[in-house]
Design a protein around this motif. Structure first.
Motif, PDB file in Angstrom:
ATOM      1  N   TYR A  38     -10.642   9.703   2.453  1.00 57.49           N
ATOM      2  CA  TYR A  38     -10.899   8.605   1.523  1.00 57.49           C
ATOM      3  C   TYR A  38     -11.054   9.114   0.086  1.00 57.49           C
ATOM      4  O   TYR A  38     -10.672   8.433  -0.869  1.00 57.49           O
ATOM      5  CB  TYR A  38     -12.128   7.799   1.947  1.00 57.49           C
ATOM      6  N   SER A  39     -11.583  10.288  -0.073  1.00 57.18           N
ATOM      7  CA  SER A  39     -11.691  10.889  -1.399  1.00 57.18           C
ATOM      8  C   SER A  39     -10.297  11.153  -1.974  1.00 57.18           C
ATOM      9  O   SER A  39     -10.056  10.910  -3.167  1.00 57.18           O
ATOM     10  CB  SER A  39     -12.495  12.188  -1.322  1.00 57.18           C
ATOM     11  N   PHE A  40      -9.380  11.622  -1.141  1.00 56.17           N
ATOM     12  CA  PHE A  40      -7.998  11.813  -1.587  1.00 56.17           C
ATOM     13  C   PHE A  40      -7.375  10.476  -1.991  1.00 56.17           C
ATOM     14  O   PHE A  40      -6.670  10.382  -2.985  1.00 56.17           O
ATOM     15  CB  PHE A  40      -7.153  12.482  -0.505  1.00 56.17           C
ATOM     16  N   LYS A  70      -8.844   1.140   4.633  1.00 56.92           N
ATOM     17  CA  LYS A  70      -8.450   1.455   6.011  1.00 56.92           C
ATOM     18  C   LYS A  70      -7.709   2.775   6.003  1.00 56.92           C
ATOM     19  O   LYS A  70      -6.996   3.090   5.042  1.00 56.92           O
ATOM     20  CB  LYS A  70      -7.536   0.373   6.575  1.00 56.92           C
ATOM     21  N   CYS A  71      -7.881   3.546   7.078  1.00 49.11           N
ATOM     22  CA  CYS A  71      -7.145   4.796   7.219  1.00 49.11           C
ATOM     23  C   CYS A  71      -6.797   4.989   8.687  1.00 49.11           C
ATOM     24  O   CYS A  71      -7.660   4.833   9.556  1.00 49.11           O
ATOM     25  CB  CYS A  71      -7.975   5.977   6.717  1.00 49.11           C
ATOM     26  N   TYR A  99      -3.372  -0.875  -2.840  1.00 44.18           N
ATOM     27  CA  TYR A  99      -2.769   0.443  -3.013  1.00 44.18           C
ATOM     28  C   TYR A  99      -2.617   1.072  -1.641  1.00 44.18           C
ATOM     29  O   TYR A  99      -3.579   1.153  -0.876  1.00 44.18           O
ATOM     30  CB  TYR A  99      -3.668   1.344  -3.870  1.00 44.18           C
ATOM     31  N   GLU A 100      -1.415   1.530  -1.309  1.00 44.10           N
ATOM     32  CA  GLU A 100      -1.168   2.196  -0.038  1.00 44.10           C
ATOM     33  C   GLU A 100      -0.987   3.681  -0.303  1.00 44.10           C
ATOM     34  O   GLU A 100      -0.287   4.076  -1.250  1.00 44.10           O
ATOM     35  CB  GLU A 100       0.072   1.606   0.629  1.00 44.10           C
ATOM     36  N   GLN A 114      -2.580   7.721   6.791  1.00 43.28           N
ATOM     37  CA  GLN A 114      -2.124   6.715   5.827  1.00 43.28           C
ATOM     38  C   GLN A 114      -3.053   5.523   5.891  1.00 43.28           C
ATOM     39  O   GLN A 114      -3.689   5.274   6.919  1.00 43.28           O
ATOM     40  CB  GLN A 114      -0.681   6.291   6.103  1.00 43.28           C
ATOM     41  N   GLY A 115      -3.136   4.827   4.787  1.00 47.05           N
ATOM     42  CA  GLY A 115      -4.015   3.669   4.750  1.00 47.05           C
ATOM     43  C   GLY A 115      -3.908   2.949   3.434  1.00 47.05           C
ATOM     44  O   GLY A 115      -2.909   3.081   2.724  1.00 47.05           O
ATOM     45  N   HIS A 116      -4.962   2.197   3.110  1.00 51.18           N
ATOM     46  CA  HIS A 116      -4.935   1.436   1.872  1.00 51.18           C
ATOM     47  C   HIS A 116      -6.325   1.253   1.286  1.00 51.18           C
ATOM     48  O   HIS A 116      -7.318   1.391   1.978  1.00 51.18           O
ATOM     49  CB  HIS A 116      -4.270   0.065   2.089  1.00 51.18           C
TER      50      HIS A 116
END
Length: 152
Positions: A38-40, A70-71, A99-100, A114-116
């Motif tokens: 999530y930091s990335f 979400k990830c 943002y994805e 991957q997530g948003h």
């Protein structure tokens, strides 16, 4: 129950930011802790906005706050690795942007995760939602993966 999504490919993303992992990012299972992913995500989005002149973290009158995130995880990442964060915009609304982000380890072509992030844009002083500033819309336009949609 829905079928698990497949990892995105590098070619699915319009913009990339390379970030190195750090020794401290590994958890007791010897891979990156989920909070690091999530930091990335956050760094990829905010750095893009800063570099495009639409976010001043100290003074921008309109800021994006995370309303949803979400990830999904496909493969482990661990130190030492270079993470390439692919960035695109999946949805552009009246007051929000989805943002994805795809995270790619070293030279991998398939996303490890991957997530948003959904950012709702608000007035900094009141925290009330406001229409997306034109500068933000212009800055993210090259990242759109679908035609722009407008939220109700």
């Amino acid at each position: 129950m829905s079928e698990r999504s497949r990892p995105h490919r590098r070619s699915d993303y319009a913009h990339f930011r390379a970030m190195t992992t750090r020794w401290m990012d590994n958890d007791s299972y010897r891979h990156l802790n989920n909070t690091v992913y999530y930091s990335f995500f956050d760094t990829a989005v905010c750095q893009y906005l800063i570099e495009n002149g639409v976010l001043d973290v100290k003074q921008s009158p309109v800021i994006g706050l995370v309303a949803e995130t979400k990830c999904g995880y496909f493969k482990e990442i661990s130190f030492p690795s270079v993470v390439h964060a692919g960035l695109r915009v999946g949805r552009l609304g009246n007051t929000s942007i989805t943002y994805e982000v795809g995270l790619f380890r070293d030279d991998d072509d398939d996303a490890c995760a991957q997530g948003h992030f959904v950012h709702v844009y608000v007035d900094r002083a009141t925290s009330q939602p406001v229409p997306l500033p034109d500068g933000v819309k212009e800055a993210v336009a090259p990242l759109l993966v679908r035609g722009p949609t407008v939220a109700a």
